[in-house]
Structure formats: structure tokens, C-alpha cells
Motif scaffolding. Structure first.
Motif, PDB file in Angstrom:
ATOM      1  N   VAL A   1      37.258  51.810  21.963  1.00  0.00           N
ATOM      2  CA  VAL A   1      35.838  52.069  21.700  1.00  0.00           C
ATOM      3  C   VAL A   1      35.565  53.570  21.708  1.00  0.00           C
ATOM      4  O   VAL A   1      34.847  54.089  20.837  1.00  0.00           O
ATOM      5  CB  VAL A   1      34.957  51.337  22.736  1.00  0.00           C
ATOM      6  N   ILE A   2      36.142  54.274  22.661  1.00  0.00           N
ATOM      7  CA  ILE A   2      35.964  55.731  22.726  1.00  0.00           C
ATOM      8  C   ILE A   2      36.561  56.392  21.486  1.00  0.00           C
ATOM      9  O   ILE A   2      35.989  57.334  20.927  1.00  0.00           O
ATOM     10  CB  ILE A   2      36.576  56.293  24.020  1.00  0.00           C
ATOM     11  N   GLY A   3      37.688  55.876  21.016  1.00  0.00           N
ATOM     12  CA  GLY A   3      38.308  56.423  19.805  1.00  0.00           C
ATOM     13  C   GLY A   3      37.418  56.255  18.585  1.00  0.00           C
ATOM     14  O   GLY A   3      37.273  57.182  17.785  1.00  0.00           O
ATOM     15  N   TYR A   4      36.816  55.079  18.434  1.00  0.00           N
ATOM     16  CA  TYR A   4      35.922  54.885  17.291  1.00  0.00           C
ATOM     17  C   TYR A   4      34.641  55.684  17.425  1.00  0.00           C
ATOM     18  O   TYR A   4      34.110  56.187  16.434  1.00  0.00           O
ATOM     19  CB  TYR A   4      35.608  53.408  17.064  1.00  0.00           C
ATOM     20  N   ALA A   5      34.137  55.811  18.628  1.00  0.00           N
ATOM     21  CA  ALA A   5      32.950  56.651  18.833  1.00  0.00           C
ATOM     22  C   ALA A   5      33.277  58.094  18.486  1.00  0.00           C
ATOM     23  O   ALA A   5      32.461  58.793  17.862  1.00  0.00           O
ATOM     24  CB  ALA A   5      32.467  56.539  20.275  1.00  0.00           C
ATOM     25  N   ARG A   6      34.465  58.531  18.852  1.00  0.00           N
ATOM     26  CA  ARG A   6      34.874  59.903  18.528  1.00  0.00           C
ATOM     27  C   ARG A   6      34.978  60.097  17.017  1.00  0.00           C
ATOM     28  O   ARG A   6      34.534  61.110  16.483  1.00  0.00           O
ATOM     29  CB  ARG A   6      36.206  60.221  19.190  1.00  0.00           C
TER      30      ARG A   6
ATOM     31  N   THR B   1      34.208  55.391   2.926  1.00  0.00           N
ATOM     32  CA  THR B   1      35.582  55.225   3.413  1.00  0.00           C
ATOM     33  C   THR B   1      35.594  54.796   4.862  1.00  0.00           C
ATOM     34  O   THR B   1      36.318  53.871   5.243  1.00  0.00           O
ATOM     35  CB  THR B   1      36.373  56.538   3.235  1.00  0.00           C
ATOM     36  N   PHE B   2      34.788  55.444   5.685  1.00  0.00           N
ATOM     37  CA  PHE B   2      34.730  55.084   7.102  1.00  0.00           C
ATOM     38  C   PHE B   2      34.203  53.665   7.288  1.00  0.00           C
ATOM     39  O   PHE B   2      34.770  52.868   8.039  1.00  0.00           O
ATOM     40  CB  PHE B   2      33.846  56.080   7.858  1.00  0.00           C
ATOM     41  N   THR B   3      33.142  53.327   6.576  1.00  0.00           N
ATOM     42  CA  THR B   3      32.548  51.994   6.695  1.00  0.00           C
ATOM     43  C   THR B   3      33.508  50.925   6.195  1.00  0.00           C
ATOM     44  O   THR B   3      33.657  49.873   6.824  1.00  0.00           O
ATOM     45  CB  THR B   3      31.226  51.936   5.906  1.00  0.00           C
TER      46      THR B   3
ATOM     47  N   MET C   1      38.944  44.365  23.091  1.00  0.00           N
ATOM     48  CA  MET C   1      38.780  45.786  22.833  1.00  0.00           C
ATOM     49  C   MET C   1      38.884  46.541  24.147  1.00  0.00           C
ATOM     50  O   MET C   1      38.210  46.205  25.108  1.00  0.00           O
ATOM     51  CB  MET C   1      37.421  46.070  22.203  1.00  0.00           C
ATOM     52  N   THR C   2      39.667  47.560  24.125  1.00  0.00           N
ATOM     53  CA  THR C   2      39.833  48.373  25.321  1.00  0.00           C
ATOM     54  C   THR C   2      38.833  49.526  25.296  1.00  0.00           C
ATOM     55  O   THR C   2      38.331  49.902  24.226  1.00  0.00           O
ATOM     56  CB  THR C   2      41.264  48.929  25.394  1.00  0.00           C
ATOM     57  N   PRO C   3      38.558  50.098  26.455  1.00  0.00           N
ATOM     58  CA  PRO C   3      37.657  51.260  26.475  1.00  0.00           C
ATOM     59  C   PRO C   3      38.190  52.431  25.638  1.00  0.00           C
ATOM     60  O   PRO C   3      37.417  53.153  25.013  1.00  0.00           O
ATOM     61  CB  PRO C   3      37.588  51.630  27.954  1.00  0.00           C
ATOM     62  N   GLU C   4      39.494  52.598  25.605  1.00  0.00           N
ATOM     63  CA  GLU C   4      40.090  53.682  24.807  1.00  0.00           C
ATOM     64  C   GLU C   4      39.825  53.474  23.314  1.00  0.00           C
ATOM     65  O   GLU C   4      39.563  54.427  22.575  1.00  0.00           O
ATOM     66  CB  GLU C   4      41.598  53.772  25.052  1.00  0.00           C
TER      67      GLU C   4
ATOM     68  N   ASN D   1      38.978  46.298   9.131  1.00  0.00           N
ATOM     69  CA  ASN D   1      39.720  46.117  10.383  1.00  0.00           C
ATOM     70  C   ASN D   1      38.987  45.255  11.407  1.00  0.00           C
ATOM     71  O   ASN D   1      39.454  45.150  12.547  1.00  0.00           O
ATOM     72  CB  ASN D   1      40.040  47.478  10.998  1.00  0.00           C
ATOM     73  N   ILE D   2      37.892  44.606  11.038  1.00  0.00           N
ATOM     74  CA  ILE D   2      37.181  43.744  11.990  1.00  0.00           C
ATOM     75  C   ILE D   2      38.078  42.663  12.583  1.00  0.00           C
ATOM     76  O   ILE D   2      38.043  42.441  13.793  1.00  0.00           O
ATOM     77  CB  ILE D   2      35.903  43.157  11.349  1.00  0.00           C
ATOM     78  N   PRO D   3      38.927  41.992  11.787  1.00  0.00           N
ATOM     79  CA  PRO D   3      39.805  40.989  12.404  1.00  0.00           C
ATOM     80  C   PRO D   3      40.743  41.577  13.470  1.00  0.00           C
ATOM     81  O   PRO D   3      41.093  40.920  14.438  1.00  0.00           O
ATOM     82  CB  PRO D   3      40.606  40.424  11.235  1.00  0.00           C
ATOM     83  N   ASN D   4      41.147  42.824  13.274  1.00  0.00           N
ATOM     84  CA  ASN D   4      42.034  43.465  14.255  1.00  0.00           C
ATOM     85  C   ASN D   4      41.281  43.827  15.532  1.00  0.00           C
ATOM     86  O   ASN D   4      41.891  43.928  16.599  1.00  0.00           O
ATOM     87  CB  ASN D   4      42.657  44.732  13.678  1.00  0.00           C
ATOM     88  N   TYR D   5      39.986  44.024  15.442  1.00  0.00           N
ATOM     89  CA  TYR D   5      39.197  44.431  16.602  1.00  0.00           C
ATOM     90  C   TYR D   5      38.959  43.285  17.560  1.00  0.00           C
ATOM     91  O   TYR D   5      38.828  43.500  18.760  1.00  0.00           O
ATOM     92  CB  TYR D   5      37.849  44.998  16.172  1.00  0.00           C
TER      93      TYR D   5
END
Length: 89
Positions: A6-11, A75-77, A1-4, A83-87
Motif C-alpha cells: 500500500v505504501i508503495g502504491y501511495a508513493r 498508463t498508471f490507471t 495486501m501488505t502495508p509495504e 493488476n486488481i486480481p494480483n492485489y
């Protein structure tokens, strides 16, 4: 996971939080403004007078908006869990 990433999901999570809280906050703002105008017009300056109408109005807004809020949250959850396997790549 890149910082971008993580920041995208936090956003996305913050945007969702703001979006689902907007109906109650908007109703509370409008009811508070109306009660304040009535208090100013009648010169009744009781501080506790604003709480009861705001609480009732916000509760009614929550009851009305609850199906929409639950749909957005599920929907978000669901998107996060699917997408957990992609993360973890």
C-alpha cells in the motif's frame, strides 16, 4: 495486501502527481520570478500584477503538456486496473 504494498502504491501515486504538476509549477515559478524582477526594476509594486501573467502562462503550459499528462495518468490507471486480481491475493 501488505502495508509495504500500500505504501508503495501511495508513493507511486504521489510521484505521479508531482511529475504531472511540475510543468505548470515550473512555468508559474519562472513567470513569477520574471514579473518580480520587472517590478523591482521599475519600482511598480502592484500585487495583482503577478496573477494574470502567471495564470495565462500556466494555462498555456497545461495546454502544451496535456497529452503527456493524460498518457501518464492513463498508463498508471490501466496498470492499477489490470493488476486488481494480483492485489486481492
Amino acid at each position: 495486501m501488505t502495508p509495504e504494498f500500500v505504501i508503495g502504491y501511495a508513493r507511486k501515486a504521489i510521484e505521479l502527481t508531482l511529475m504531472i504538476s511540475l510543468p505548470m509549477l515550473l512555468v508559474g515559478l519562472i513567470v513569477g520570478l520574471v514579473v518580480s524582477i520587472i517590478q523591482a526594476a521599475t519600482q511598480v509594486q502592484e500585487q495583482t500584477l503577478t496573477f494574470v501573467p502567471k495564470i495565462i502562462a500556466m494555462f498555456v503550459a497545461l495546454l502544451i503538456a496535456f497529452p503527456w499528462i493524460m498518457e501518464k495518468m492513463t498508463t498508471f490507471t490501466r496498470e492499477v486496473f489490470i493488476n486488481i486480481p494480483n492485489y486481492i491475493r
